[in-house]
Design a protein around this motif. Structure first.
Motif, PDB file in Angstrom:
ATOM      1  N   LYS A  63       0.817  -1.219   0.000  1.00 11.75           N
ATOM      2  CA  LYS A  63       0.000   0.000   0.000  1.00 11.75           C
ATOM      3  C   LYS A  63       0.852   1.272   0.000  1.00 11.75           C
ATOM      4  O   LYS A  63       0.316   2.375  -0.011  1.00 11.75           O
ATOM      5  N   VAL A  64       2.161   1.127   0.005  1.00  9.01           N
ATOM      6  CA  VAL A  64       3.053   2.295  -0.020  1.00  9.01           C
ATOM      7  C   VAL A  64       3.237   2.755  -1.468  1.00  9.01           C
ATOM      8  O   VAL A  64       3.669   1.981  -2.321  1.00  9.01           O
ATOM      9  N   SER A  65       2.897   4.003  -1.728  1.00  4.52           N
ATOM     10  CA  SER A  65       3.067   4.543  -3.080  1.00  4.52           C
ATOM     11  C   SER A  65       4.317   5.405  -3.201  1.00  4.52           C
ATOM     12  O   SER A  65       4.924   5.477  -4.272  1.00  4.52           O
ATOM     13  N   GLU A  66       4.723   6.073  -2.102  1.00 10.67           N
ATOM     14  CA  GLU A  66       5.937   6.897  -2.093  1.00 10.67           C
ATOM     15  C   GLU A  66       6.621   6.747  -0.735  1.00 10.67           C
ATOM     16  O   GLU A  66       5.963   6.516   0.285  1.00 10.67           O
ATOM     17  N   VAL A  67       7.955   6.889  -0.741  1.00  6.17           N
ATOM     18  CA  VAL A  67       8.729   6.802   0.489  1.00  6.17           C
ATOM     19  C   VAL A  67       9.734   7.943   0.522  1.00  6.17           C
ATOM     20  O   VAL A  67      10.378   8.252  -0.489  1.00  6.17           O
ATOM     21  N   TYR A  68       9.892   8.565   1.700  1.00  3.87           N
ATOM     22  CA  TYR A  68      10.840   9.656   1.902  1.00  3.87           C
ATOM     23  C   TYR A  68      11.645   9.374   3.169  1.00  3.87           C
ATOM     24  O   TYR A  68      11.161   8.733   4.094  1.00  3.87           O
ATOM     25  N   TYR A  69      12.890   9.883   3.185  1.00  2.61           N
ATOM     26  CA  TYR A  69      13.672   9.785   4.421  1.00  2.61           C
ATOM     27  C   TYR A  69      14.302  11.130   4.741  1.00  2.61           C
ATOM     28  O   TYR A  69      14.552  11.953   3.855  1.00  2.61           O
ATOM     29  N   PHE A  70      14.565  11.328   6.031  1.00  7.47           N
ATOM     30  CA  PHE A  70      15.175  12.576   6.489  1.00  7.47           C
ATOM     31  C   PHE A  70      16.039  12.247   7.703  1.00  7.47           C
ATOM     32  O   PHE A  70      15.627  11.509   8.593  1.00  7.47           O
ATOM     33  N   ALA A  71      17.273  12.779   7.717  1.00  8.83           N
ATOM     34  CA  ALA A  71      18.196  12.550   8.829  1.00  8.83           C
ATOM     35  C   ALA A  71      18.579  13.879   9.452  1.00  8.83           C
ATOM     36  O   ALA A  71      18.866  14.855   8.752  1.00  8.83           O
ATOM     37  N   GLU A  72      18.604  13.926  10.774  1.00  9.82           N
ATOM     38  CA  GLU A  72      19.064  15.112  11.484  1.00  9.82           C
ATOM     39  C   GLU A  72      19.510  14.707  12.883  1.00  9.82           C
ATOM     40  O   GLU A  72      19.216  13.595  13.355  1.00  9.82           O
ATOM     41  N   LEU A  73      20.230  15.603  13.544  1.00  8.55           N
ATOM     42  CA  LEU A  73      20.641  15.336  14.910  1.00  8.55           C
ATOM     43  C   LEU A  73      19.407  15.048  15.764  1.00  8.55           C
ATOM     44  O   LEU A  73      18.377  15.721  15.634  1.00  8.55           O
ATOM     45  N   ASN A  94      10.467  17.883   3.444  1.00  5.60           N
ATOM     46  CA  ASN A  94      11.874  18.289   3.477  1.00  5.60           C
ATOM     47  C   ASN A  94      12.869  17.158   3.216  1.00  5.60           C
ATOM     48  O   ASN A  94      14.068  17.415   3.097  1.00  5.60           O
ATOM     49  N   GLY A  95      12.374  15.929   3.135  1.00  5.83           N
ATOM     50  CA  GLY A  95      13.275  14.791   2.992  1.00  5.83           C
ATOM     51  C   GLY A  95      13.609  14.449   1.559  1.00  5.83           C
ATOM     52  O   GLY A  95      13.284  15.176   0.617  1.00  5.83           O
ATOM     53  N   THR A  96      14.258  13.313   1.405  1.00  8.99           N
ATOM     54  CA  THR A  96      14.682  12.798   0.102  1.00  8.99           C
ATOM     55  C   THR A  96      13.780  11.644  -0.297  1.00  8.99           C
ATOM     56  O   THR A  96      13.532  10.727   0.497  1.00  8.99           O
ATOM     57  N   LYS A  97      13.292  11.677  -1.543  1.00 12.98           N
ATOM     58  CA  LYS A  97      12.419  10.614  -2.023  1.00 12.98           C
ATOM     59  C   LYS A  97      13.255   9.375  -2.346  1.00 12.98           C
ATOM     60  O   LYS A  97      14.331   9.466  -2.926  1.00 12.98           O
ATOM     61  N   VAL A  98      12.730   8.210  -1.968  1.00 13.46           N
ATOM     62  CA  VAL A  98      13.432   6.944  -2.170  1.00 13.46           C
ATOM     63  C   VAL A  98      12.822   6.209  -3.356  1.00 13.46           C
ATOM     64  O   VAL A  98      11.598   6.113  -3.479  1.00 13.46           O
ATOM     65  N   THR A  99      13.689   5.704  -4.224  1.00  7.85           N
ATOM     66  CA  THR A  99      13.233   4.871  -5.331  1.00  7.85           C
ATOM     67  C   THR A  99      13.140   3.427  -4.853  1.00  7.85           C
ATOM     68  O   THR A  99      14.153   2.817  -4.508  1.00  7.85           O
ATOM     69  N   MET A 100      11.926   2.891  -4.809  1.00  2.00           N
ATOM     70  CA  MET A 100      11.696   1.550  -4.278  1.00  2.00           C
ATOM     71  C   MET A 100      11.616   0.534  -5.419  1.00  2.00           C
ATOM     72  O   MET A 100      11.206   0.861  -6.536  1.00  2.00           O
ATOM     73  N   TYR A 109       7.621  -3.482  -1.302  1.00  2.00           N
ATOM     74  CA  TYR A 109       8.706  -2.768  -1.950  1.00  2.00           C
ATOM     75  C   TYR A 109       9.893  -2.648  -0.997  1.00  2.00           C
ATOM     76  O   TYR A 109       9.739  -2.664   0.232  1.00  2.00           O
ATOM     77  N   VAL A 110      11.091  -2.519  -1.568  1.00  2.00           N
ATOM     78  CA  VAL A 110      12.295  -2.449  -0.747  1.00  2.00           C
ATOM     79  C   VAL A 110      13.314  -1.547  -1.425  1.00  2.00           C
ATOM     80  O   VAL A 110      13.332  -1.406  -2.654  1.00  2.00           O
ATOM     81  N   ALA A 111      14.167  -0.920  -0.617  1.00  2.00           N
ATOM     82  CA  ALA A 111      15.254  -0.090  -1.140  1.00  2.00           C
ATOM     83  C   ALA A 111      16.362  -0.019  -0.113  1.00  2.00           C
ATOM     84  O   ALA A 111      16.101  -0.042   1.106  1.00  2.00           O
ATOM     85  N   ASP A 112      17.597   0.037  -0.571  1.00  2.00           N
ATOM     86  CA  ASP A 112      18.757   0.241   0.292  1.00  2.00           C
ATOM     87  C   ASP A 112      19.288   1.648   0.060  1.00  2.00           C
ATOM     88  O   ASP A 112      19.509   2.052  -1.081  1.00  2.00           O
ATOM     89  N   ILE A 113      19.476   2.389   1.151  1.00  2.00           N
ATOM     90  CA  ILE A 113      19.990   3.756   1.044  1.00  2.00           C
ATOM     91  C   ILE A 113      21.194   3.908   1.957  1.00  2.00           C
ATOM     92  O   ILE A 113      21.334   3.196   2.945  1.00  2.00           O
ATOM     93  N   ILE A 114      22.088   4.811   1.590  1.00  2.00           N
ATOM     94  CA  ILE A 114      23.239   5.141   2.415  1.00  2.00           C
ATOM     95  C   ILE A 114      23.155   6.624   2.745  1.00  2.00           C
ATOM     96  O   ILE A 114      23.169   7.475   1.847  1.00  2.00           O
TER      97      ILE A 114
END
Length: 285
Positions: A63-73, A94-100, A109-114
């Motif tokens: 059911k996930v159509s889009e995924v975003y991630y955000f990193a901060e202190l 404000n985050g980065t969209k992930v290509t799944m 869906y799955v994705a590996d991010i660094i």
């Protein structure tokens, strides 16, 4: 007895029929009604930095159509004072969209991010979106902040007469930089002393001591991969002899002096057993 067995069969049959009619939604693959994301963190491999780059796997249901991630202190996230739903909106904005990619095993869906260049205590938040529905998950990563102390020469397993215990695998000395971790007390490393990306990390322990050569601290070397190999036995690891022997009395042989000279009583080993043990030296320029 026959009548008793027949009765049990009817009871179990009834349980089976009842269970099959009352399965909770979401227990079957692809049956979820809302987006769900899960994050997993793995050890970061070269050429990325295990000290500052976080390797994260993102898994989303069908059911996930889009995924975003955000990193901060983590302190910055806390200071925002946002509810979970408000922070999810913030991550999407404000985050980065992930290509799944499709995951046939889970029908999701799955994705590996660094996430690179992290210093200090960080929170990495992932948000899955489906229309106006959002699901969030997070993981933390502590990035080390290294500061140069001095350059010098690393000598591995140097014996009397200048013989080196690791010379059989082509390693004797290397130019390196002693660095101190600015955000973790007592942690040091000899940067890339075994090769690019492979440092020797060690920590000071106990109180300051003094001998005929000056003030010093004892140090400990936890088990770590050198990046070197020993013939058919594969990866070569290092640890201090105190850890190898499970005997803290050997820690007295591990010294880092005020002038940054280091003498560390180490063992080198492979999965099959010991390769060499003796003193490793760092001599500052």
């Amino acid at each position: 007895m026959k009548k008793y067995i027949s009765s049990l069969f009817l009871v179990f049959l009834g349980i089976g029929l009842f269970s099959s009619c009352t399965d909770d939604e979401g227990t079957e693959i692809g049956s979820d009604s809302s987006p769900v994301v899960t994050v997993y963190q793995y050890e970061t491999a070269l050429p990325n930095s295990a000290d500052n780059d976080a390797t994260v796997r993102v898994a989303g249901n069908n059911k996930v159509s889009e995924v975003y991630y955000f990193a901060e202190l983590t302190t910055a996230k806390t200071a925002r004072g946002m509810s979970e739903s408000d922070y999810a909106d913030y991550v999407v904005a404000n985050g980065t969209k992930v290509t799944m990619s499709s995951d046939a095993q889970t029908a999701g869906y799955v994705a590996d991010i660094i996430v690179k260049g992290l210093i200090g205590d960080n929170t990495i938040t992932v948000v899955g979106v489906n229309g106006n529905q959002k699901s969030s998950a997070s993981t933390t990563f502590f990035g080390l902040d290294w500061v140069d102390v001095t350059t010098g020469t690393f000598m591995a397993q140097r014996k009397s007469g200048g013989v080196y215990g690791l010379s059989s695998i082509g390693f004797t000395t290397s130019s390196t930089t002693l660095q101190k971790c600015a955000n973790k007390d007592g942690l040091y490393r000899l940067k890339d002393c075994y090769g690019a990306g492979y440092s020797m990390k060690f920590t000071t322990t106990g109180s300051k001591q003094t001998d005929g050569d000056g003030d010093f601290y004892n140090v400990r070397v936890a088990s770590q991969n050198t990046g070197l190999t020993f013939g058919k036995y594969g990866a070569l690891y290092v640890r201090d002899v105190a850890l190898w022997q499970n005997d803290d009395s050997y820690v007295s042989n591990n010294q880092m002096y005020a002038d940054n000279t280091c003498y560390i009583f180490n063992e080198y080993y492979v999965s099959a057993g010991r390769v060499s043990y003796g003193y490793d030296y760092f001599i500052p320029d």
